[in-house]
Scaffold this motif. Structure first.
Motif, short mmCIF file in Angstrom:
data_model
loop_
_atom_site.label_atom_id
_atom_site.label_comp_id
_atom_site.label_asym_id
_atom_site.label_seq_id
_atom_site.Cartn_x
_atom_site.Cartn_y
_atom_site.Cartn_z
N CYS A 121 0.95 -1.27 -0.10
CA CYS A 121 0.09 -0.11 0.10
C CYS A 121 1.30 1.33 -0.34
O CYS A 121 0.81 1.87 -0.69
N GLU A 135 -7.76 0.16 6.51
CA GLU A 135 -7.85 -0.86 7.50
C GLU A 135 -8.59 -2.54 7.35
O GLU A 135 -8.70 -3.07 7.27
N SER A 136 -9.79 -1.61 6.62
CA SER A 136 -11.34 -2.34 6.70
C SER A 136 -10.83 -3.89 5.83
O SER A 136 -10.60 -4.55 5.69
N ARG A 137 -9.68 -2.79 4.39
CA ARG A 137 -9.33 -3.57 3.73
C ARG A 137 -8.35 -4.84 3.32
O ARG A 137 -8.52 -6.16 3.64
N ASN A 141 -8.94 -6.21 7.31
CA ASN A 141 -9.13 -7.26 7.74
C ASN A 141 -9.96 -7.59 7.12
O ASN A 141 -10.35 -9.29 7.23
N GLU A 142 -11.06 -7.46 5.73
CA GLU A 142 -11.37 -8.91 5.32
C GLU A 142 -10.22 -9.50 3.73
O GLU A 142 -10.46 -10.36 4.34
N ASN A 179 -6.98 -3.23 -4.80
CA ASN A 179 -7.94 -3.00 -5.23
C ASN A 179 -7.72 -2.89 -6.77
O ASN A 179 -8.05 -2.25 -7.51
N LYS A 233 -3.97 4.72 -0.55
CA LYS A 233 -5.04 5.04 1.04
C LYS A 233 -6.14 4.36 1.70
O LYS A 233 -7.09 4.81 2.59
N GLU A 234 -6.87 4.13 0.86
CA GLU A 234 -8.28 4.37 0.80
C GLU A 234 -8.71 2.99 1.74
O GLU A 234 -8.09 1.95 0.87
N ASN A 235 -9.75 3.23 2.78
CA ASN A 235 -10.11 1.95 3.46
C ASN A 235 -8.84 0.76 3.81
O ASN A 235 -9.61 -0.52 3.77
#
Length: 214
Positions: free
Chosen positions: A108, A118-120, A122-123, A158, A114-116
């Motif tokens: 990253c 932490e949530s990315r 975790n997913e 992504n 930089k987009e999301n």
């Protein structure tokens, strides 16, 4: 992305493959294609993938990405092109003294994604069952665990295009099933997927197969 052009266009390419006859190819890949490259050993599958992520460039023929020709002299274009790729190679390198989380996070940072985050993270960790080893140094991992980290690193940003050379290697049956489902899901969301594999699960007519054995 310009929808009027194929995402990849290889025009009259000829490139050596070991001591065999040169790989000759002309093809177009459209946005959203799910492409499986098949062929016997030494048929040029890995070499063709190298053309897709510009590890090598042909001496004969041309490569176009979204309508723009890519050459050794177009360094900025190549740099921007690579930001759109997620590449999975089973002989790729991880940083052994960093832990799993840090190896994925660094991808990253390199691409300034930089987009999301932490949530990315975790997913991806949940999908590939990496939660329990995220703080483990890479040098302590099994081959199967390292392969999962390579996959996570490639997918974290992504990418528009996923290029994978036998991504199922070292994985158990359940993880292969998850990976297959993940690739299908990303493809439905618009990612273009180009892979070599010897283990096609749930094969259906939506796949486009390129055979190098003809």
């Amino acid at each position: 992305m310009n929808e009027n052009f194929p995402i990849f266009y290889f025009k009259d390419i000829s490139i050596p493959v070991g001591g065999n006859a040169p790989l000759k190819v002309s093809l177009k890949i459209n946005k959203g294609d799910y492409v499986i490259i098949k062929g016997r050993n030494s048929s040029g599958k890995s070499m063709l993938l190298k053309l897709f992520y510009l590890k090598v460039l042909p001496k004969k023929g041309k490569i176009f990405f979204e309508g723009n020709q890519l050459t050794k002299s177009s360094k900025q274009d190549v740099k921007e092109f690579r930001k759109k790729l997620g590449v999975i190679l089973h002989n790729d390198f991880l940083i052994p003294f960093l832990n799993v989380y840090e190896n994925i996070e660094i991808a990253c940072q390199i691409q300034k994604y930089k987009e999301n985050i932490e949530s990315r993270m975790n997913e991806i960790f949940t999908w590939l069952s990496l939660e329990d080893i995220k703080n483990e140094k890479v040098r302590n991992l099994s081959n199967s665990q390292k392969q999962k980290v390579l996959i996570a690193r490639a997918l974290i940003n992504n990418p528009d295009v996923i290029i994978a050379d036998q991504p199922e290697i070292y994985l158990d049956k359940e993880t292969k099933r998850k990976l297959n489902f993940l690739f299908k899901s990303l493809n439905k969301l618009g990612s273009t997927i180009i892979i070599t594999t010897n283990d096609i699960l749930d094969f259906d007519e939506s796949y486009r197969v390129i055979s190098l054995d003809a």
